[in-house]
Design a protein around this motif. Structure first.
Motif, short mmCIF file in Angstrom:
data_model
loop_
_atom_site.label_atom_id
_atom_site.label_comp_id
_atom_site.label_asym_id
_atom_site.label_seq_id
_atom_site.Cartn_x
_atom_site.Cartn_y
_atom_site.Cartn_z
N MET A 1 -5.85 -9.65 -10.02
CA MET A 1 -5.16 -9.96 -8.94
C MET A 1 -5.39 -9.12 -7.45
N LEU A 2 -5.47 -7.83 -7.68
CA LEU A 2 -5.83 -6.96 -6.79
C LEU A 2 -7.39 -7.22 -6.15
N ASP A 3 -8.21 -7.58 -7.19
CA ASP A 3 -9.58 -7.99 -6.84
C ASP A 3 -9.59 -9.08 -5.96
N ILE B 1 0.98 -1.25 -0.02
CA ILE B 1 0.16 -0.07 0.05
C ILE B 1 0.77 1.16 -0.05
N LEU B 2 0.69 2.18 -1.03
CA LEU B 2 1.44 3.56 -1.22
C LEU B 2 0.62 4.24 -0.57
N ALA C 1 -7.31 1.91 -2.37
CA ALA C 1 -7.24 2.68 -3.47
C ALA C 1 -5.76 2.74 -4.36
N THR C 2 -5.07 2.61 -3.28
CA THR C 2 -3.42 2.87 -3.52
C THR C 2 -2.66 1.47 -3.32
N VAL D 1 2.41 9.53 -4.02
CA VAL D 1 3.04 8.39 -4.69
C VAL D 1 2.49 7.74 -5.82
N PHE D 2 1.30 7.02 -5.30
CA PHE D 2 0.72 6.11 -6.24
C PHE D 2 0.11 6.98 -7.52
N GLN D 3 -0.07 8.05 -7.31
CA GLN D 3 -0.62 8.86 -8.50
C GLN D 3 0.45 9.30 -9.50
#
Length: 145
Positions: free
Chosen positions: A104-106, A85-86, A113-114, A90-92
């Motif tokens: 896979m994240l599902d 998790i970021l 969200a990050t 940073v994620f954006q």
């Protein structure tokens, strides 16, 4: 004469959408030393040196960080045990998440969200000195009663 299979049929090749899947980033001259801070589910902060372009899963493995169950599929994008998790900022700044990684994240517990998968995340200068949270591992999340 040796028989060679076409690349798409070679059984030893792994599937991944990572830009770079190597133990070490190729040396292309002097690079600025970057660091990243991994924070485990208990709040322990572990700062490690990293080069730009280095894969986060391989970074955890290289430094033998103790995150139980982390990276069970060894980067083949077949599990979600390298969930990270970021920070939003940073994620954006990162490249968009691929459809395969989103799939896979599902399946990931505690996805945000990050969230990103470490096997698909390569170090950028925007991530220098930033915190990356490692949520409670898949192998730790189930406690038999």
């Amino acid at each position: 004469m040796a028989w060679l299979l076409p690349a798409r049929l070679q059984p030893w090749r792994m599937f991944s959408t990572s830009r770079l899947l190597q133990d070490e980033v190729q040396d292309s001259g002097p690079q600025q030393q970057l660091t990243v801070n991994f924070i485990d589910h208990l709040g322990k902060k572990i700062t490690v040196p990293v080069k730009e372009g280095q894969n986060m899963l391989q970074l955890v493995q290289k430094h033998s960080l103790n995150f139980p169950g982390f990276g069970a599929c060894k980067g083949s994008l077949a599990c979600c045990t390298c969930h990270l998790i970021l920070d939003k900022e940073v994620f954006q700044k990162l490249d968009p998440v691929s459809e395969n990684e989103l799939d896979m994240l599902d399946l990931t517990c505690g996805v945000t969200a990050t969230s990103r998968l470490g096997c698909q995340l390569c170090m950028t200068k925007d991530m220098d000195k930033q915190n990356i949270w490692v949520p409670k591992g898949v192998t730790e999340s189930y406690t038999p009663q």
